[in-house]
Design a protein around this motif. Sequence first.
Motif, PDB file in Angstrom:
ATOM      1  N   PRO A 187       2.352  10.488   1.100  1.00 18.85           N
ATOM      2  CA  PRO A 187       3.054  10.905   0.097  1.00 18.85           C
ATOM      3  C   PRO A 187       4.445  11.561   0.437  1.00 18.85           C
ATOM      4  O   PRO A 187       4.091  12.057   1.753  1.00 18.85           O
ATOM      5  CB  PRO A 187       2.082  12.232  -1.066  1.00 18.85           C
ATOM      6  N   TYR A 214       0.458  -1.461  -0.364  1.00 14.78           N
ATOM      7  CA  TYR A 214       0.115  -0.231  -0.171  1.00 14.78           C
ATOM      8  C   TYR A 214       0.893   1.072  -0.243  1.00 14.78           C
ATOM      9  O   TYR A 214       1.724   1.030   0.836  1.00 14.78           O
ATOM     10  CB  TYR A 214      -1.264   0.067   1.585  1.00 14.78           C
ATOM     11  N   TYR A 238      -6.672   1.524   7.517  1.00 14.32           N
ATOM     12  CA  TYR A 238      -6.444   1.906   9.089  1.00 14.32           C
ATOM     13  C   TYR A 238      -7.641   2.718   9.319  1.00 14.32           C
ATOM     14  O   TYR A 238      -8.483   2.918   8.346  1.00 14.32           O
ATOM     15  CB  TYR A 238      -5.441   3.566   9.081  1.00 14.32           C
ATOM     16  N   PRO A 239      -8.299   2.539  10.028  1.00 13.01           N
ATOM     17  CA  PRO A 239      -9.480   3.211  10.651  1.00 13.01           C
ATOM     18  C   PRO A 239      -9.776   4.783  10.329  1.00 13.01           C
ATOM     19  O   PRO A 239      -8.749   5.427  10.156  1.00 13.01           O
ATOM     20  CB  PRO A 239      -9.425   3.683  12.188  1.00 13.01           C
ATOM     21  N   GLY A 240     -11.091   4.796   9.340  1.00 14.30           N
ATOM     22  CA  GLY A 240     -11.185   5.479   8.933  1.00 14.30           C
ATOM     23  C   GLY A 240     -12.342   5.983   7.781  1.00 14.30           C
ATOM     24  O   GLY A 240     -12.167   4.517   7.296  1.00 14.30           O
ATOM     25  N   ASP A 267       0.827   4.377   7.596  1.00  8.19           N
ATOM     26  CA  ASP A 267      -0.395   4.909   7.815  1.00  8.19           C
ATOM     27  C   ASP A 267       0.170   6.367   8.093  1.00  8.19           C
ATOM     28  O   ASP A 267      -0.681   7.470   7.486  1.00  8.19           O
ATOM     29  CB  ASP A 267      -1.781   4.836   8.321  1.00  8.19           C
ATOM     30  N   ARG A 318      -3.439  14.532  12.312  1.00  7.38           N
ATOM     31  CA  ARG A 318      -4.616  13.667  11.947  1.00  7.38           C
ATOM     32  C   ARG A 318      -5.162  13.330  14.277  1.00  7.38           C
ATOM     33  O   ARG A 318      -4.419  12.797  14.607  1.00  7.38           O
ATOM     34  CB  ARG A 318      -3.650  12.092  11.751  1.00  7.38           C
ATOM     35  N   ILE A 338      -0.445  17.292   8.356  1.00  5.68           N
ATOM     36  CA  ILE A 338      -1.229  16.896   8.593  1.00  5.68           C
ATOM     37  C   ILE A 338      -1.970  16.378   9.648  1.00  5.68           C
ATOM     38  O   ILE A 338      -0.625  15.300  10.145  1.00  5.68           O
ATOM     39  CB  ILE A 338      -2.257  15.825   7.243  1.00  5.68           C
ATOM     40  N   VAL A 382       2.019  13.460   8.223  1.00  9.98           N
ATOM     41  CA  VAL A 382       1.220  13.438   8.478  1.00  9.98           C
ATOM     42  C   VAL A 382       1.700  12.546  10.121  1.00  9.98           C
ATOM     43  O   VAL A 382       2.318  11.529  10.037  1.00  9.98           O
ATOM     44  CB  VAL A 382       0.423  12.179   8.113  1.00  9.98           C
ATOM     45  N   ARG A 389       2.103  20.396   2.762  1.00 10.49           N
ATOM     46  CA  ARG A 389       1.063  19.850   3.182  1.00 10.49           C
ATOM     47  C   ARG A 389       2.168  19.229   4.459  1.00 10.49           C
ATOM     48  O   ARG A 389       2.452  18.368   4.609  1.00 10.49           O
ATOM     49  CB  ARG A 389       0.169  19.115   2.384  1.00 10.49           C
ATOM     50  N   ASP A 441      -8.415   7.213   2.965  1.00 13.20           N
ATOM     51  CA  ASP A 441      -7.292   7.596   3.154  1.00 13.20           C
ATOM     52  C   ASP A 441      -6.759   9.199   3.128  1.00 13.20           C
ATOM     53  O   ASP A 441      -7.382   9.895   2.140  1.00 13.20           O
ATOM     54  CB  ASP A 441      -6.265   6.805   2.483  1.00 13.20           C
ATOM     55  N   ILE A 442      -6.076  10.280   4.015  1.00 13.97           N
ATOM     56  CA  ILE A 442      -5.482  11.315   3.512  1.00 13.97           C
ATOM     57  C   ILE A 442      -5.271  11.908   2.275  1.00 13.97           C
ATOM     58  O   ILE A 442      -5.561  12.982   1.664  1.00 13.97           O
ATOM     59  CB  ILE A 442      -4.938  11.399   5.453  1.00 13.97           C
ATOM     60  N   VAL A 443      -4.784  10.511   1.696  1.00 16.21           N
ATOM     61  CA  VAL A 443      -3.795  10.857   0.209  1.00 16.21           C
ATOM     62  C   VAL A 443      -5.212  11.626  -0.031  1.00 16.21           C
ATOM     63  O   VAL A 443      -5.175  12.437  -1.564  1.00 16.21           O
ATOM     64  CB  VAL A 443      -3.139   9.802  -0.284  1.00 16.21           C
ATOM     65  N   TYR A 444      -6.726  10.901  -0.398  1.00 15.38           N
ATOM     66  CA  TYR A 444      -7.647  11.276  -1.183  1.00 15.38           C
ATOM     67  C   TYR A 444      -8.599  12.221  -0.653  1.00 15.38           C
ATOM     68  O   TYR A 444      -9.396  12.509  -1.336  1.00 15.38           O
ATOM     69  CB  TYR A 444      -8.359   9.452  -1.572  1.00 15.38           C
ATOM     70  N   GLU A 445      -7.959  12.488   0.606  1.00 16.57           N
ATOM     71  CA  GLU A 445      -9.182  13.170   0.815  1.00 16.57           C
ATOM     72  C   GLU A 445      -8.988  14.680   0.662  1.00 16.57           C
ATOM     73  O   GLU A 445     -10.554  15.257   0.728  1.00 16.57           O
ATOM     74  CB  GLU A 445      -9.285  13.075   2.822  1.00 16.57           C
ATOM     75  N   ASP A 491     -10.063   2.732  -2.175  1.00 18.31           N
ATOM     76  CA  ASP A 491      -9.511   2.648  -1.215  1.00 18.31           C
ATOM     77  C   ASP A 491     -10.989   3.194  -0.169  1.00 18.31           C
ATOM     78  O   ASP A 491     -10.942   2.450   0.598  1.00 18.31           O
ATOM     79  CB  ASP A 491      -9.564   3.774  -1.078  1.00 18.31           C
TER      80      ASP A 491
END
Lengths: 546, 355
Positions: free
Chosen positions: A33, A29, B183-185, A271, A255, A253, A38, A251, B188-192, B217
Amino acid sequence: MMNSFNKRLKLMTTSAALALILAGAPQAYAATPADTLVLAWAIDDIITLDPGEAFEISTAEVTANTYNKLVALDPADTSKVIGDLAESWTISDDGLTYTFKLKSGLKFASGNPITAADVAYSFERAVKLDKSPAFLLTQFGLTGDNVTEKAKATDDMTFVLTVDKAYAPSFVLNVLTSTVASVVDKVLVTEKAKAMTPTAEYKYDTDFGNEFLKTGYAGSGPFKIREWRANEVVVLERNDNFYGEKAKLARVIYRYMKESAGQRLALENGDIDVARNLEPGDFEAVAKKEGIATTSAPKGTLYYFSLNQKNPNLAKPEVIEAFKYLVDYDALGETLIKGIGSIHQTFLPSGQLGALEDKPYKLDVAKAKELLAKAGLADGFTVTMDVRNTQPVTGIAENVQQTLAQAGIKLEIIPGDGKQTLTKFRARQHDIYIGQWGSDYFDPNSNAETFTFNPDNSDEGKNKTLAWRNAWDPTELSAKTQAALLEKDTAKRAAIYEDLQRQVLATGPFVMIFQQTEIAGYSDKVKDYKLGPSFDTNFVYTVSKD
Amino acid sequence: MTDVSNRTEARRSSARASALAISLLKFILTVLTTYLGLLAVTFFIGRVVPIDPALAIVGDRAPAHVVERVREELGLNLPLYEQFFIYIRQVLSGDFGTSVLTTNPVLTDIARVFPATMELATVGTIIGVLFGVPLGILAAVKRGSIADQIVRVIGLIGYSVPIFWLGLLALLFFYAKLNWVAYPGRVDIVYEYSFTPVTGFFLLDAAMQQQWDVLWDLFRHIILPGALLGYFSLAYISRMTRSFMLNELSQEYIVAARAKGLSETRIIWFHALRNAAVPLITVIALSYAGLLEGSVLTETIFSWPGLGLYITNSLQNADMNAVLGGTIVIGSVFIAINLLSDVLYRMLDPRTRSR
């Protein structure tokens, strides 16, 4: 027809089953990026992003990365204050007038130029809004009525602040490094401000953009705030108008993740890039993992428990002393706070002016028993402790419960949600409270004031410091604390704080346990990730990623 | 003669109309008292909880005078019953107040988070029906066999194991150990930030915009909580299907059908299931409502940004406007789905129509 129906049903069930299996197909996966950092962090304390209102740990880090102030703490040497928007400053001989010259060519993220009028407006709105952190500015004698006169722009590049007493300059400058002194974009904020109807409590016809800035942004820092969703996420984006070196990442983030175990998993699975709330066990485990690095920095936050002097047993001097001998500091240092803190017994955290490193107390049950007998409590007594449901305080409370029992003191732990235990603490309804305290700004006065200042110990007292919350009335110390503010000689000032610490160490109803070390585990793809010396110096604009 | 019959007809229809009016009135009354009860219980629990809502607004470290001022602004110094009446008046005018936590109007927040909950519950129900109905039929047809026993055990586990425990186990195994799911959510932040929601139902949005990687995703995120909710729904649906089918299979018309020489498959799927489907719809609707409501724990475990997580977060922050708003919405959904299944039931089963 029956057959086709049957077939269709079969097809539906098998495809659903297939989908389930497919979902499980292992795959490499994509990690986060390369231009995005993150961080997983418990950001549930954020209630507003308005620098004039915000007073929380997480918000301080967000605003520190997105707003500028006149001056800032030097991350390399916290005893120094350096210019941020201010090029230079002078202090008048009487110690009352501070004149700041701004750097030239500065711009907000919006593109508007930064002038002294923006600085003056930022002070004005913070004082007039009178939200939680406003006292940091009003303690210099600024009020809604005089702020436009006492904090004003004399020309585009010059800002003049007039204080009411000749405070130690280091104190004034340290306070000006705090979030509330962040400079906001006057043009933008005025545009977004909401009209208000003046009332007896709030005399102004504008909200000074408070509603807009709760979730909005009007700053000039290396990052701008794109979005904040409560208990979900804070998203920062690079500000290309920033005056200094541009941020390397596009960017950042933050979380929302609260649990240490969850953060560890997400970090190990790629992740997230940085885990900020790891407990000792998880921290040790990730430190051993390949591809993961760790970092740490001592912070100004202290963990302590305090004894409410309204409880007659806890008010006896011998009992107070006995409690200090009934904590197994060494064992705690080896287990619950290993890697996330170091034993510390005085109220000023290491790193601040005048901080004492004295550690006179060790677990000594015999001595404690002697003291209890002297207090007429040889058979011990029963007492309660309000404990927030988070680590490490829960673990510490349980540990203390065992050591107290050895001296015959029966401790009942009352667990509760953070706001629940705090409600009780603020109302002085606890017996014992275990908590943490972080300095509001990097100056010894912040902690000295809360631990030793209590000019009115009645239930109606206006200064609800930690001394007040524990109904402790240190009359002599209160006066000393105030005197320290006016002492301009730094060495003499430090000596006063040392003396204050010794007295609290000996007689104060506070059992200091340890000073927090902030830790983070991060992917080794992340370069130059550092934690700063205070909660508002964790900068992310220097970070890059492979 | 015609006159007389007309008159009886008229009398009958007016009686029918008044019966309808009475049942409608009864219904409205029930809904109103349900709401009032819901509001009262939530409101008073919220106020009795030893958390100071003013603290939630000003933060942990605000000076005392700021806390006092906010307490006054919130009317927390007023007697409890007065606060309750003020709140009722506010709700009646369509204002659910502002959320302390998000600083948005509560209704705006709910409009944002509710589609996430509906999407999850819908996926859960679809999984529950797809697997639960066939399993229930199987158990009924092979009554007493090993297959029947297995179906009952599957149902029993789904019924009796706490959802958070199963959820954590599933996460540990499928995410932590195997890394098969995300992962929970919800996404994914990548797509958000590369994907614009339209309807709020992300799966639908991504499919309509033909963003296949986003869809994949989303799928990786929803599959675990969806399957978990689906399992709970399955447990209930399979058990009910089994009992409805057993009931139908013992009826006389089945005996008659068998006597006519119809094939067993035809009897099961066309005769028995068709009749069992009527009460089954109510069961499925109730299960759907149950999933919407029961999402609180699942959403917390899987960080699913829906109504359940919203209410949990609000509760932890003493954000009572948000908690009350969320509770009212869940209550409304429950009432609406109950009503809907009732109507469907009446439409599908002629025996329940009033004559």
